[in-house]
Design a protein around this motif. Structure first.
Motif, short mmCIF file in Angstrom:
data_model
loop_
_atom_site.label_atom_id
_atom_site.label_comp_id
_atom_site.label_asym_id
_atom_site.label_seq_id
_atom_site.Cartn_x
_atom_site.Cartn_y
_atom_site.Cartn_z
N LYS A 169 -3.40 4.21 -6.00
CA LYS A 169 -3.49 5.76 -5.68
C LYS A 169 -4.65 6.72 -4.71
O LYS A 169 -4.58 6.85 -3.81
CB LYS A 169 -2.14 6.36 -5.62
CG LYS A 169 -1.80 7.64 -5.33
CD LYS A 169 -1.04 8.64 -5.60
CE LYS A 169 0.26 7.85 -6.57
NZ LYS A 169 1.91 8.72 -7.18
N ALA A 170 -5.33 6.90 -5.94
CA ALA A 170 -6.37 7.53 -5.17
C ALA A 170 -7.15 6.94 -4.77
O ALA A 170 -7.66 7.83 -3.30
CB ALA A 170 -6.87 8.39 -6.59
N SER A 171 -7.27 5.78 -4.57
CA SER A 171 -8.37 4.51 -3.98
C SER A 171 -7.98 4.76 -2.89
O SER A 171 -8.71 4.57 -1.37
CB SER A 171 -8.63 3.13 -4.67
OG SER A 171 -9.38 3.49 -5.78
N LEU A 172 -6.82 4.24 -2.33
CA LEU A 172 -6.13 4.37 -1.51
C LEU A 172 -6.81 6.09 -0.44
O LEU A 172 -4.75 6.07 0.55
CB LEU A 172 -5.03 4.48 -0.95
CG LEU A 172 -4.26 2.80 -1.99
CD1 LEU A 172 -3.21 1.90 -1.79
CD2 LEU A 172 -5.41 1.73 -1.00
N GLU A 173 -5.87 7.16 -1.37
CA GLU A 173 -6.32 7.96 -0.42
C GLU A 173 -6.71 8.05 1.23
O GLU A 173 -5.95 9.26 1.74
CB GLU A 173 -6.80 9.08 -1.12
CG GLU A 173 -6.25 10.65 -1.01
CD GLU A 173 -7.40 11.18 -0.01
OE1 GLU A 173 -7.01 11.97 1.48
OE2 GLU A 173 -8.43 10.86 0.59
N PRO A 174 -7.63 8.23 1.47
CA PRO A 174 -8.72 7.99 2.96
C PRO A 174 -7.10 7.10 4.03
O PRO A 174 -7.49 7.25 5.66
CB PRO A 174 -9.95 7.35 2.59
CG PRO A 174 -9.96 7.26 1.01
CD PRO A 174 -8.54 7.53 0.45
N LEU A 175 -6.37 6.58 3.74
CA LEU A 175 -5.07 5.52 4.75
C LEU A 175 -4.72 6.56 4.77
O LEU A 175 -4.04 7.04 3.91
CB LEU A 175 -4.78 4.54 3.65
CG LEU A 175 -5.87 3.90 3.28
CD1 LEU A 175 -5.36 1.92 2.70
CD2 LEU A 175 -6.67 3.24 4.66
N ASP A 176 -4.33 6.58 5.51
CA ASP A 176 -3.03 7.45 6.76
C ASP A 176 -1.84 6.33 7.11
O ASP A 176 -1.91 5.32 7.50
CB ASP A 176 -3.31 7.91 8.67
CG ASP A 176 -1.72 8.75 8.30
OD1 ASP A 176 -1.06 8.77 7.98
OD2 ASP A 176 -2.09 9.76 9.66
N PHE A 231 1.20 -1.05 0.34
CA PHE A 231 -0.24 -0.16 0.54
C PHE A 231 0.99 0.97 0.28
O PHE A 231 0.98 2.36 -0.33
CB PHE A 231 -0.90 -0.10 0.55
CG PHE A 231 -1.82 -0.75 0.86
CD1 PHE A 231 -2.09 -1.83 0.12
CD2 PHE A 231 -3.51 -0.66 1.87
CE1 PHE A 231 -3.19 -2.38 -0.06
CE2 PHE A 231 -4.05 -1.41 1.72
CZ PHE A 231 -4.44 -2.00 0.58
N ARG A 232 1.72 1.03 0.67
CA ARG A 232 3.00 2.38 0.69
C ARG A 232 3.80 2.32 -0.72
O ARG A 232 3.59 3.68 -1.25
CB ARG A 232 3.58 2.47 2.08
CG ARG A 232 3.08 2.18 3.49
CD ARG A 232 4.32 2.47 4.08
NE ARG A 232 3.42 2.15 5.87
CZ ARG A 232 4.01 1.82 6.75
NH1 ARG A 232 5.37 0.89 6.90
NH2 ARG A 232 3.45 2.47 8.21
N ARG A 233 3.70 1.61 -0.88
CA ARG A 233 4.78 1.62 -2.56
C ARG A 233 3.36 2.03 -3.59
O ARG A 233 3.53 2.78 -4.44
CB ARG A 233 4.70 0.22 -3.38
CG ARG A 233 5.32 0.29 -4.82
CD ARG A 233 5.50 -1.07 -4.96
NE ARG A 233 6.18 -1.40 -6.07
CZ ARG A 233 6.19 -1.71 -7.02
NH1 ARG A 233 4.43 -2.02 -7.58
NH2 ARG A 233 6.22 -1.77 -8.70
#
Length: 312
Positions: free
Chosen positions: A154-161, A141-143
């Motif tokens: 990338k845009a889909s994972l935007e809510p994740l900190d 996910f960080r990659r």
């Protein structure tokens, strides 16, 4: 979709497991495809109609030329998606009703505020025998979220900190979110959000995933060959081998099918399908899945700052 009817009487032995897990999963996005009714039969059936293991499925897709890669985080085309689904897994995927269903994630549970989610992983291994762990998930996910990269999810994972997200143990993660998110499972199922081994960077020489098929060979713009993963956590495919071929012209995909060079041709026009329907050589496959459309609203300005408008 990874699972489907155990047996389709139109195509004896053509199990959806191992077929839809790779090639057909991409077709499920709404394209029209044709499969050969004669010639080589992948995963032949016994006299009682039950499929037995073995055989090869060759599927033709339009591709991206010499720039193609097996990096699942760069998948964009149907051919990319088919190759990625063959080799890799996600934490979740969308079911027929478009609800997120667990894959590598065995479960997910939110806190009361919906801004922390605990994910437990099922027991699964990569093709090299190493277990899939929380470290692999965070690395993947960080990659994808790397601001210097342009990965599809990338845009889909935007809510994740992802800086605040942590591995509790080898098979448990706590995801921190930037804001309360009830639809967190949809993030795990995002297109391209595949899990790769911690530190993996080389995907074209000998990629290692946890998917239903293992890598054999790859020639960008031409073909990719995979063999069955007997240790697949969701049950080994019936097919022994899967070969995904690239033919950018529709006529080339059709001619390969009619000539017996492939058993499946993806993304053909309705006109082509109708011209050959009922002649006994090919069969049309229509995968009628649900679809969804996003409607973006700027909730900080009229009229969408009005909750009544948004709900309407």
């Amino acid at each position: 979709m990874y699972e489907g009817p155990a047996h389709d009487t139109r195509f004896p032995g053509l199990r959806r497991r191992g077929f839809l897990a790779a090639a057909g999963a991409a077709a499920g996005l709404g394209a029209l495809s044709l499969t050969g009714c004669t010639g080589h039969t992948p995963d032949a059936a016994d006299g009682d109609g039950k499929p037995r293991r073995g055989g090869r499925l060759r599927a033709a897709f339009a591709g991206g030329g010499a720039s193609e890669t097996l990096d699942p985080h760069l998948a964009n085309l149907f051919a990319d998606a088919a190759r990625a689904k063959a080799l890799f897994d996600k934490l979740a995927d969308f079911g027929a009703d478009l609800a997120a269903e667990p894959r590598l994630a065995a479960s997910w549970e939110p806190n009361a505020a919906l801004d922390r989610w605990t994910v437990k992983l099922r027991k699964a291994t990569f093709h090299n025998g190493k277990p899939v762990t929380a470290r692999d998930v965070l690395y993947s996910f960080r990659r994808i979220a790397d601001p210097k990269k342009t990965f599809r999810a990338k845009a889909s994972l935007e809510p994740l900190d992802l800086k605040a997200s942590r591995a509790v143990d080898d098979r448990t993660l706590t995801f921190a979110l930037k804001r309360p998110t009830a639809e967190f499972p949809n993030i795990l199922a995002a297109f391209g959000a595949y899990i790769v081994p911690d530190g993996a960077t080389d995907f074209d020489t000998r990629p290692v995933g946890s998917g239903p098929f293992r890598f054999v060979s790859f020639t960008p713009g031409r073909s990719a060959v995979f063999r069955r993963n007997d240790d697949y956590w969701d049950g080994a495919p019936h097919l022994e081998q899967l070969e995904l071929l690239v033919a950018n012209e529709e006529s080339a995909r059709l001619n390969s099918l009619l000539g017996g060079q492939v058993e499946y041709a993806h993304e053909l026009s309705p006109t082509t399908a109708r011209a050959h329907q009922g002649k006994g050589q090919i069969e049309i496959i229509r995968l009628r899945n649900s679809a969804m459309q996003a409607f973006a609203m700027k909730t900080d300005r009229p009229p969408f700052d009005d909750k009544r408008v948004r709900e309407a």
